[in-house]
Design a protein around this motif. Structure first.
Motif, mmCIF file in Angstrom:
data_model
loop_
_atom_site.group_PDB
_atom_site.id
_atom_site.type_symbol
_atom_site.label_atom_id
_atom_site.label_comp_id
_atom_site.label_asym_id
_atom_site.label_seq_id
_atom_site.Cartn_x
_atom_site.Cartn_y
_atom_site.Cartn_z
ATOM 1 N N ASN A 1 7.070 58.983 11.158
ATOM 2 C CA ASN A 1 6.354 59.040 12.429
ATOM 3 C C ASN A 1 5.041 59.815 12.339
ATOM 4 N N VAL A 2 4.753 60.419 11.199
ATOM 5 C CA VAL A 2 3.483 61.144 11.067
ATOM 6 C C VAL A 2 2.294 60.217 11.285
ATOM 7 N N SER A 3 2.469 58.929 11.003
ATOM 8 C CA SER A 3 1.364 57.981 11.188
ATOM 9 C C SER A 3 1.050 57.751 12.661
ATOM 10 N N ASN A 4 1.994 58.100 13.560
ATOM 11 C CA ASN A 4 1.763 57.920 14.993
ATOM 12 C C ASN A 4 1.165 59.147 15.668
ATOM 13 N N PHE B 1 -2.516 62.683 6.126
ATOM 14 C CA PHE B 1 -2.264 63.314 4.831
ATOM 15 C C PHE B 1 -1.996 64.812 4.984
ATOM 16 N N ILE B 2 -2.747 65.453 5.851
ATOM 17 C CA ILE B 2 -2.550 66.895 6.055
ATOM 18 C C ILE B 2 -1.219 67.170 6.730
ATOM 19 N N ILE B 3 -0.923 66.436 7.814
ATOM 20 C CA ILE B 3 0.319 66.693 8.546
ATOM 21 C C ILE B 3 1.533 66.349 7.681
ATOM 22 N N PHE B 4 1.430 65.298 6.860
ATOM 23 C CA PHE B 4 2.539 64.948 5.962
ATOM 24 C C PHE B 4 2.762 66.058 4.943
ATOM 25 N N THR B 5 1.692 66.584 4.386
ATOM 26 C CA THR B 5 1.806 67.631 3.369
ATOM 27 C C THR B 5 2.438 68.894 3.929
ATOM 28 N N MET C 1 20.049 70.832 14.558
ATOM 29 C CA MET C 1 19.740 69.529 15.143
ATOM 30 C C MET C 1 19.321 69.656 16.604
ATOM 31 N N LEU C 2 19.929 70.590 17.330
ATOM 32 C CA LEU C 2 19.522 70.801 18.714
ATOM 33 C C LEU C 2 18.066 71.255 18.786
ATOM 34 N N LEU C 3 17.698 72.214 17.939
ATOM 35 C CA LEU C 3 16.317 72.688 17.924
ATOM 36 C C LEU C 3 15.355 71.584 17.490
ATOM 37 N N SER C 4 15.765 70.772 16.509
ATOM 38 C CA SER C 4 14.921 69.662 16.083
ATOM 39 C C SER C 4 14.647 68.727 17.251
ATOM 40 N N ALA D 1 5.709 69.326 15.721
ATOM 41 C CA ALA D 1 6.186 68.289 14.796
ATOM 42 C C ALA D 1 6.716 68.908 13.509
ATOM 43 N N ILE D 2 6.028 69.924 13.000
ATOM 44 C CA ILE D 2 6.456 70.580 11.761
ATOM 45 C C ILE D 2 7.755 71.347 11.981
ATOM 46 N N LEU D 3 7.898 72.014 13.126
ATOM 47 C CA LEU D 3 9.142 72.726 13.425
ATOM 48 C C LEU D 3 10.311 71.751 13.552
ATOM 49 N N GLY D 4 10.054 70.601 14.178
ATOM 50 C CA GLY D 4 11.104 69.591 14.275
ATOM 51 C C GLY D 4 11.525 69.081 12.911
ATOM 52 N N ARG D 5 10.550 68.859 12.041
ATOM 53 C CA ARG D 5 10.855 68.406 10.674
ATOM 54 C C ARG D 5 11.609 69.494 9.906
ATOM 55 N N TYR D 6 11.215 70.753 10.058
ATOM 56 C CA TYR D 6 11.902 71.853 9.375
ATOM 57 C C TYR D 6 13.381 71.892 9.762
#
Length: 646
Positions: free
Chosen positions: A413-416, A422-426, A456-459, A481-486
């Motif tokens: 979903n980083v593409s959306n 590239f930065i957000i994916f990295t 999972m709740l926090l994500s 987005a990064i916190l959700g991915r973490y």
């Protein structure tokens, strides 16, 4: 406290053999086997490979080299999984009108593209149905032309692309015009990739049991390399879909086979740290590097070729990676097993006592003979006879499916997101390192159940929070987005160990295979969910956030495995699942004491008495309950292993 402080009953010794059954078993073995090797008394303790590890050095030079050897195979997992994202990046596009190409971009867009009623922006898939040659003549004559709402529209047949947001290079999407009516091709191909992963998981596991881990490891890496090379030649969607299916056949096993194989050669107390840190270090490095490799190459065909080269390195596994010693032992290839053991000792500059080596060889012959006469009677289908355990199996399967779907969905979903892809994916990929590292040192303190629920709740909450943020607050969106991915990274790593621990020993291999396959089936939906972002950027986030919250709630209905003796048989599994208490908190419970090793002089012929050799299940350990473990006792008589020097 180490991550392995809890005791896993799946590996605790079985004492339920009386003298009559031992005598009967010995008679059966004598009649059915023809191997000339001396048959030891079945009442005598069998040695497992873990018993001889202390004599080889628990974490010597050989093990360190083996840890480093995991790196290229982990990188290959990244190279077969992630490049699809960058090969199929969709640049901003609009209809190409040859008569207006001499005009500035904003002028020709205004004249050719209608405003979409849904998004309020220029429609990238439709163009005004007017005589653009006449419009050009009017403009050349100095006349003003303004789009009229009465102008009709038609679908585009060719497009212009802006590559500024996708690394400045043409992707397969722009080269083959996979946009608008063909905009779902990339997502469909990725779903086909997971179909291949399901098929590969079913076939390759059987091949590994029949032909060994090394042939499968080499074969999957070569399959991955071939799929990447073929991808570089693609000219149609059908070709790309076929090559993605081939890549899916190798997915997972391109690294997991090496991952499980290598961990056999580490002492049990080191397997957790090695298992987690190999992922944390090598996987993170690979995921952080791969997007910038795509930018550096700036050509999707050349990028595909470069991804194949490290996989060809997998063929060299024949020369520097040892075969699974437990698989060799079960195949009766005792001489090869002894060669591997002596090689490890030589590299680590250790000497194995002759009596220990003889004892080990004798135990391997004994275990092989037992394997020829024993038949496992319980299968995964028998779980239907244990209602509580069946319910737990269904819940853990659903949990893993939702976690896998959330993980892959966040990845794509980083593409959306309204950010540099590239930065957000990295940055998001880099969260794998702290997620796995922190988990290594906290999982055995906080437990699995509430940890899985909380992550999972926090994500889900972080993901849903993005919906409330205005699109121009890009840094807030990136942070959420990064916190959700973490958080989903943490939950994914918990699930790998949690699901394995819940399964009773007798069906662990079958159960984990079923759960893992279900995860691949769920991942089929991830590309389609991300594709919904074309209609509404908020829709994928809404779905992924809701699924994460549901997954977290499901985890609360699973039994806690921390500080618990885990089931070995189906009946033990039923009792274990029935004893589940919803409001139990492992943090408030005292852990079972770590097993102690006590040495007492016994006799010159039997060596020292070594007590309490219990073992815990770790993330990388084989799921199959070996005959060695089923025949272990509380005590074994061997020369005491050499003391480690500080």
């Amino acid at each position: 406290m180490s991550r392995q402080a809890h005791v896993n009953a799946a590996f605790i010794d079985d004492e339920g053999f009386n003298q009559q059954s031992l005598k009967k078993k010995q008679d059966e073995i004598s009649n059915k086997t023809k191997n000339p090797a001396p048959l030891t008394d079945l009442n005598e303790e069998l040695m497992d490979f873990d018993d001889i590890v202390p004599y080889l050095d628990k974490f010597g030079r050989y093990q360190k080299l083996l840890f480093l050897a995991m790196a290229p195979f982990c990188f290959n997992l990244v190279l077969i999984y992630f490049p699809h994202i960058f090969v199929t990046l969709e640049p901003e596009h609009w209809c190409r009108v040859p008569e207006l190409l001499h005009l500035p971009l904003d002028v020709r867009r205004n004249l050719s593209a209608p405003i979409s009623a849904e998004t309020g922006r220029y429609d990238s898939c439709r163009v005004y149905d007017v005589d653009f040659a006449a419009i050009r003549q009017s403009l050349d004559a100095g006349q003003s032309v303004v789009p009229n709402s009465s102008w009709g529209t038609v679908e585009c047949t060719s497009w212009e692309y802006d590559f500024s947001r996708v690394g400045g290079y043409a992707s397969i999407v722009s080269d083959l015009d996979w946009v608008c009516s063909r905009g779902g091709y990339a997502a469909t191909a990725q779903s086909i990739f997971f179909v291949g992963a399901v098929v590969g998981g079913l076939i390759i596991g059987w091949l590994a049991d029949k032909f060994g881990r090394i042939p499968v490891l080499v074969g999957t890496n070569i399959i991955g390399a071939v799929s990447c090379l073929l991808t570089a030649t693609v000219t149609t969607f059908v070709e790309y879909a076929i090559y993605k299916f081939i890549a899916g056949l190798a997915f997972d096993n391109i690294f997991i086979m090496m991952y499980v194989l290598a961990l056999e050669y580490f002492a049990p107390e080191h397997r957790t740290i090695v298992a987690n840190m190999s992922i944390a270090i090598f996987y993170t490095i690979g995921t952080v590097v791969v997007p910038w490799l795509a930018v550096l190459v700036a050509d999707w065909r050349l990028f595909s070729v470069l991804c194949s080269l490290p996989m060809l390195f997998g063929a060299s596994a024949y020369y520097f990676i040892p075969e699974s010693i437990r698989w060799l032992m079960l195949q009766g290839r005792i001489e090869e097993s002894i060669k591997i053991v002596t090689k490890i000792a030589s590299v680590n500059k250790k000497k194995i006592p002759e009596e220990v080596l003889k004892k080990f060889e004798s135990s391997m012959w004994q275990a092989k003979r037992l394997a020829e006469t024993e038949e496992d009677t319980e299968t995964l289908l028998d779980i239907r006879k244990t209602p509580a355990q069946l319910r737990t199996f269904i819940i853990v399967t659903l949990y893993w499916m939702l976690v896998t779907l959330s993980y892959d969905g966040h990845l794509r979903n980083v593409s959306n997101l309204p950010l540099d892809v590239f930065i957000i994916f990295t940055v998001a990929a880099a969260t794998e390192f702290p997620a796995d590292t922190i988990l290594t040192f906290t999982l055995d303190k906080w437990g699995r159940r509430w940890y899985a629920f909380g992550s999972m709740l926090l994500s889900g909450l972080f993901t849903l929070a993005v919906l409330a943020v205005p699109q121009d607050h890009v840094y807030t969106i990136a942070t959420l987005a990064i916190l959700g991915r973490y958080c989903v990274n943490t939950a994914f790593n918990i699930g790998l160990q949690y699901a394995a621990e819940i399964m009773p020993t007798v069906i662990r291999a079958q159960g984990m295979s079923a759960v893992h396959t279900a995860g691949h089936v769920a991942a089929l939906l991830a590309p389609q969910i991300v594709l919904l972002g074309r209609t509404s950027p908020a829709l994928p986030l809404l779905i992924l956030g809701a699924l994460a919250v549901i997954a977290g709630c499901l985890a609360l209905f699973l039994p806690e495995t921390l500080h618990s003796q885990l089931p070995e048989t189906l009946m033990e599994g039923e009792v274990f699942c029935k004893s589940f208490k919803f409001w139990s908190f492992p943090c408030t419970q005292k852990p079972l004491p770590d097993p102690e090793i006590i040495e007492e002089p016994k006799s010159p012929t039997r060596g020292s008495l070594v007590i309490a050799r219990t073992r815990n299940f770790t993330r990388g350990e084989s799921y199959r309950s070996s005959l060695f473990r089923r025949r272990r006792k509380e005590t074994i008589y061997l020369p005491a292993p050499p003391k480690e020097t500080p």
